[in-house]
Design an enzyme around this catalytic site. Structure first.
Site, PDB file in Angstrom:
ATOM      1  CG  HIS A  53      -2.027  -0.822   1.450  1.00 44.21           C
ATOM      2  ND1 HIS A  53      -3.351  -0.749   1.864  1.00 44.21           N
ATOM      3  CD2 HIS A  53      -2.413  -1.952   0.302  1.00 44.21           C
ATOM      4  CE1 HIS A  53      -3.994  -1.555   1.651  1.00 44.21           C
ATOM      5  NE2 HIS A  53      -3.538  -2.224   0.555  1.00 44.21           N
ATOM      6  CE1 TYR A  82      -5.937   3.412  11.034  1.00 40.90           C
ATOM      7  CE2 TYR A  82      -5.531   3.700   8.729  1.00 40.90           C
ATOM      8  CZ  TYR A  82      -5.244   3.202   9.829  1.00 40.90           C
ATOM      9  OH  TYR A  82      -4.212   2.288  10.020  1.00 40.90           O
ATOM     10  CE  LYS A 125       3.962   3.413  13.200  1.00 40.87           C
ATOM     11  NZ  LYS A 125       4.366   3.011  11.969  1.00 40.87           N
TER      12      LYS A 125
END
Length: 389
Positions: A72, A200, A296
């Site tokens: 991506h 998001y 993360k």
């Protein structure tokens, strides 16, 4: 029994560390409380930084990821029906790889089997001993029998609830924590993803995320109160709420279907310092937890493993202990940068019960800055795709 490095936990960090060390000729034994099937059934993150991709490739487990993973070069943030694309390639000449943690773990198990690495599943009552002495060792029970594993070093890769971090004395350990007043309700469905890139969504009803695992497996999340239970949410109720939080033109393309997995995960930011105590080194969730907003968790585990494996290989190959001595400081420097990014994105994208009009306006201003300011876009892109090791 004796080994050079005892590894507590057979999640991705423990298996990746074992893989790198065994390929360097360093013996390991991996101890895991759960069965292999249970470990492989865990549904976790699916976005890999370039550094994690490179590390997996170096460990000899990148072939299937290269074939089946989805590179991506951007992602979307939404606000007030607006789609804001962060172009990673244009902002910082980087990208991420969408490839599920379950697949990473399966690849690592297969590679470990090919090397003949030793894993012991089903262990109970694991305890770490003489961490700051001359004879570090691990005791555990297996099938009703007590065992002792002597070693030179111990890698604690056993997650937030494991024994490793708690084996560091409280007088030495410093912990930092922020618990968020909401969780994520996640649904996995055998449906085509809503979009080719992650979305998001910031919405007055709460945050939402449209993600994917492969072309026919989608992963979606909505923000829910901590008081909610999975049983409170039917599939139909989930899909309707997800649609309400996405821009209308985007939501029209959502393909729904029965959920094959549904769960609620609370959100927290957590760091434990130091990440080394004597012969014990903490890796991954044993030392730190980040909200999944910044993607993360698995990536920080990978960078921990990078620093620790390099230090151990230098120690055994050249008697050079400098990497091990610097491990905690180097790992924590990167951890705190990721903590800041995950906290900032979580704060920007979620609806907080205590937020008033001022706070909501600040969210809007931050998102508009990302929509229009190349410097803000670059900073976001650099952190999302991964800071250098």
């Amino acid at each position: 029994m004796r080994t050079q490095v005892a590894i507590i936990g057979a999640g991705p960090s423990g298996l990746l560390l074992s893989q790198l060390l065994n390929r360097a000729g360093i013996e390991t034994v991996v101890l895991e409380r759960q069965s292999r099937d249970y470990v492989l059934s865990r549904i976790r993150a699916g976005v890999l930084e370039q550094g994690a991709v490179d590390l997996l490739t170096r460990a000899g487990v990148g072939a299937r990821m290269a074939r089946e993973g989805q590179p991506h070069t951007g992602c979307y943030l939404t606000h007030d029906q607006q789609m804001i694309r962060i172009d990673f390639d244009n902002a910082c000449a980087a990208k991420v790889m969408v490839y599920g943690q379950t697949e990473v773990t399966r690849d690592l198990y297969d590679a470990q089997d090919a090397l003949g690495a030793q894993h012991i599943h089903g262990v109970e009552n694991v305890a770490l001993h003489d961490l700051d002495g001359q004879t570090p060792h691990v005791t555990y029970d297996l099938d009703g029998q007590s065992h002792r594993l002597d070693c030179d070093f111990i890698a604690g890769c056993d997650g937030f609830h494991g024994v490793s971090r708690k084996s560091i004395p409280e007088t030495v350990r410093r912990e930092y924590e922020k618990v968020y007043p909401f969780g994520w309700l996640g649904v996995l469905s055998e449906t085509p993803p809503l979009h080719e890139e992650l979305i998001y969504a910031n919405h007055p009803r709460g945050f939402a995320l449209a993600s994917m695992r492969n072309p026919m497996l989608s992963r979606y999340y909505i923000q829910v109160p901590l008081s909610d239970n999975v049983e409170d949410w039917s599939d139909d109720a989930f899909w309707e709420e997800l649609k309400a939080r996405l821009p209308e033109d985007v939501a029209q393309g959502l393909v729904t279907g029965p959920s094959i997995e549904k769960s609620i995960a609370p959100l927290r930011s957590f760091v434990s310092e130091p990440m080394r105590y004597g012969a014990l080194f903490l890796c991954g969730d044993a030392a730190h937890i980040v909200p999944p907003t910044g993607a993360k968790g698995l990536n920080l585990a990978a960078s921990d493993v990078h620093y620790l494996s390099e230090g151990l290989i230098a120690q055994y190959s050249a008697g050079d202990s400098s990497g091990l001595e610097a491990y905690s400081e180097k790992a924590l420097a990167r951890v705190w940068q990721a903590m800041r990014f995950s906290w900032s994105v979580t704060t920007m994208m979620h609806h907080f019960p205590e937020h008033g009009a001022y706070d909501r306006q600040m969210q809007r201003v931050e998102l508009m800055q990302l929509a229009t300011n190349p410097i803000a876009q670059r900073l976001f892109a650099e952190n999302y795709t991964g800071l250098p090791y």
